[in-house]
Write an enzyme that holds these catalytic residues in place. Structure first.
Site, PDB file in Angstrom:
ATOM      1  N   GLU A 105      37.343  40.609  42.497  1.00 45.66           N
ATOM      2  CA  GLU A 105      38.239  39.920  41.550  1.00 45.66           C
ATOM      3  C   GLU A 105      37.529  39.639  40.220  1.00 45.66           C
ATOM      4  O   GLU A 105      38.113  39.779  39.158  1.00 45.66           O
ATOM      5  CB  GLU A 105      38.761  38.610  42.151  1.00 45.66           C
ATOM      6  CG  GLU A 105      39.671  38.771  43.358  1.00 45.66           C
ATOM      7  CD  GLU A 105      40.889  39.625  43.049  1.00 45.66           C
ATOM      8  OE1 GLU A 105      41.447  39.511  41.945  1.00 45.66           O
ATOM      9  OE2 GLU A 105      41.272  40.448  43.908  1.00 45.66           O
ATOM     10  N   ASP A 112      35.916  47.618  42.406  1.00 49.91           N
ATOM     11  CA  ASP A 112      35.116  47.882  43.615  1.00 49.91           C
ATOM     12  C   ASP A 112      33.672  48.207  43.231  1.00 49.91           C
ATOM     13  O   ASP A 112      32.731  47.726  43.859  1.00 49.91           O
ATOM     14  CB  ASP A 112      35.704  49.064  44.400  1.00 49.91           C
ATOM     15  CG  ASP A 112      36.932  48.659  45.216  1.00 49.91           C
ATOM     16  OD1 ASP A 112      37.231  47.444  45.274  1.00 49.91           O
ATOM     17  OD2 ASP A 112      37.592  49.547  45.782  1.00 49.91           O
TER      18      ASP A 112
HETATM   19 ZN   LIG Z   1      41.893  44.560  42.725  1.00 47.61          ZN
END
Ligand SMILES: [Zn+2]
Length: 368
Positions: free
Chosen positions: A226, A313
């Site tokens: 996030e 990621d």
């Molecule tokens: Zn995401």
């Protein structure tokens, strides 16, 4: 019928037919894959759970539209063990939602119509500015005023998890005032994490369901993902594009509102001038067509948002110094949300804002 009305009708019908075709294509594709759990999932998902996710996806997606919201919540979600919403909560949510729409949306619409009268030719620029300012205000007040209407937020209690998450925030230079826990379990067993608010008012929110499902390193990796969205400026980029969209939409509405054929096409009489009432059909018709036009752009938008997911990621991988926590977290979340693992590529290009688990694992360096 006028040519424009025919074009509009063809656009709408093509969209409906395409949506049905994509849905059929996807269901066939998913059913073909239903008997084997992909390699990456062995050990996390048993075969019965995997078939269940395939059926759930199928059903949830074939029941479109708001009138079915109740059915989805209480029959389908219930059947698959997700629903924890009481009837009282469900009705209260609907009433609060309606009141908010009336209190915030209705005055905004009236103001836009007034702007047509007050500002004349340039009304669309004023209207776009007002709507954008309203959106920003909403973003600013949502965490403090709107979200607490629907959920309870409590600070994450002192302890190892809290220390770990604040350490991550500090390490990644992500200024945050607080980390709060939201009672997501009040409505369903689905889980999530997000941050909300702008600037100094930002806070990190974790669903209580997420905390219950993940280990501490896994929670940290989800938060790192996030934070990646924030650090890579995804939020600002998305916001800028949506603002540009508002300006384009108002410019198009203003242009259509000056075309006599546009009114005739839909059986209205063209009156000219800047009377608010006279703009209502143009605004309504444009709003009706906007969904259809944006549907054809959704694969483009999704390519973009999926790239953001990969970037977030990758950020998490660097921040964590390893990939296992994130991969385990993604596997658990996919399992617990019964997400479809193997959508048809054409279907996912229209409907998936996130890459599938297998694609994300591959990008993180684990071959499926
Ligand atoms: Zn995401």
């Amino acid at each position: 019928m006028q040519p424009f009305a025919i074009i509009a009708l063809v656009l709408i019908l093509t969209r409906v037919v395409t949506e049905l075709w994509l849905s059929g294509l996807n269901q066939r594709h998913v059913r073909e894959q239903a008997n084997e759990v992909p390699f990456a999932f062995r050990g996390v998902i048993d075969a019965a759970m995997y078939r269940r996710s395939v059926v759930f996806t199928g059903i949830a997606l074939s029941v479109p539209g708001l009138p079915f919201a109740w059915y989805v919540q209480f029959k389908i979600e219930q059947r698959f063990g997700f629903n924890t919403t009481s009837m009282k909560t469900w009705i209260a949510d609907r009433i609060k939602g309606l009141l908010l729409a009336l209190l915030l949306g209705y005055p905004l619409l009236l103001l836009v119509l007034k702007l047509v009268e007050w500002t004349g030719t340039n009304w669309w620029l004023w209207a776009a500015a007002v709507v954008i300012a309203f959106q920003l205000l909403l973003l600013l007040i949502a965490p403090a005023i709107i979200m607490p209407l629907f959920n309870k937020f409590t600070p994450l209690p002192e302890g190892e998890l809290r220390q770990r998450l604040f350490a991550l925030a500090q390490r990644t230079h992500f200024p945050t005032r607080s980390i709060e826990v939201m009672d997501g379990s009040k409505r369903s067993r689905h889980s999530n994490a997000f941050f909300t608010g702008l600037g100094r008012f930002r806070k990190i929110v974790l669903f209580d369901t997420l905390i219950a499902q993940l280990t501490e390193p896994e929670l940290e990796s989800v938060l790192a993902h996030e934070i990646g969205h924030y650090k890579k400026r995804h939020v600002i980029k998305m916001l800028s594009v949506s603002m540009a969209g508002v300006v384009v939409a108002f410019a198009a509405t203003a242009w259509l509102a000056r075309q006599q054929w546009f009114y005739r096409a839909f059986g209205f009489t063209y009156q000219g001038g800047f009377a608010a009432a006279h703009f209502v059909p143009a605004i309504l018709l444009f709003a009706m067509l906007a969904g259809t036009i944006s549907f054809w752009f959704s694969p483009l938008v999704h390519v973009w948002s999926r790239r953001f997911e990969y970037e977030a990621d990758a950020f998490a991988r660097v921040a964590m110094g390893e990939t296992q926590s994130l991969i385990q977290a993604l596997r658990k979340l996919t399992k617990n949300n019964l997400s479809n693992l193997t959508p048809h590529p054409l279907y996912s290009s229209f409907y998936y804002s996130h890459p599938t688990l297998l694609e994300r694992e591959r990008a993180l360096g684990i071959e499926g």
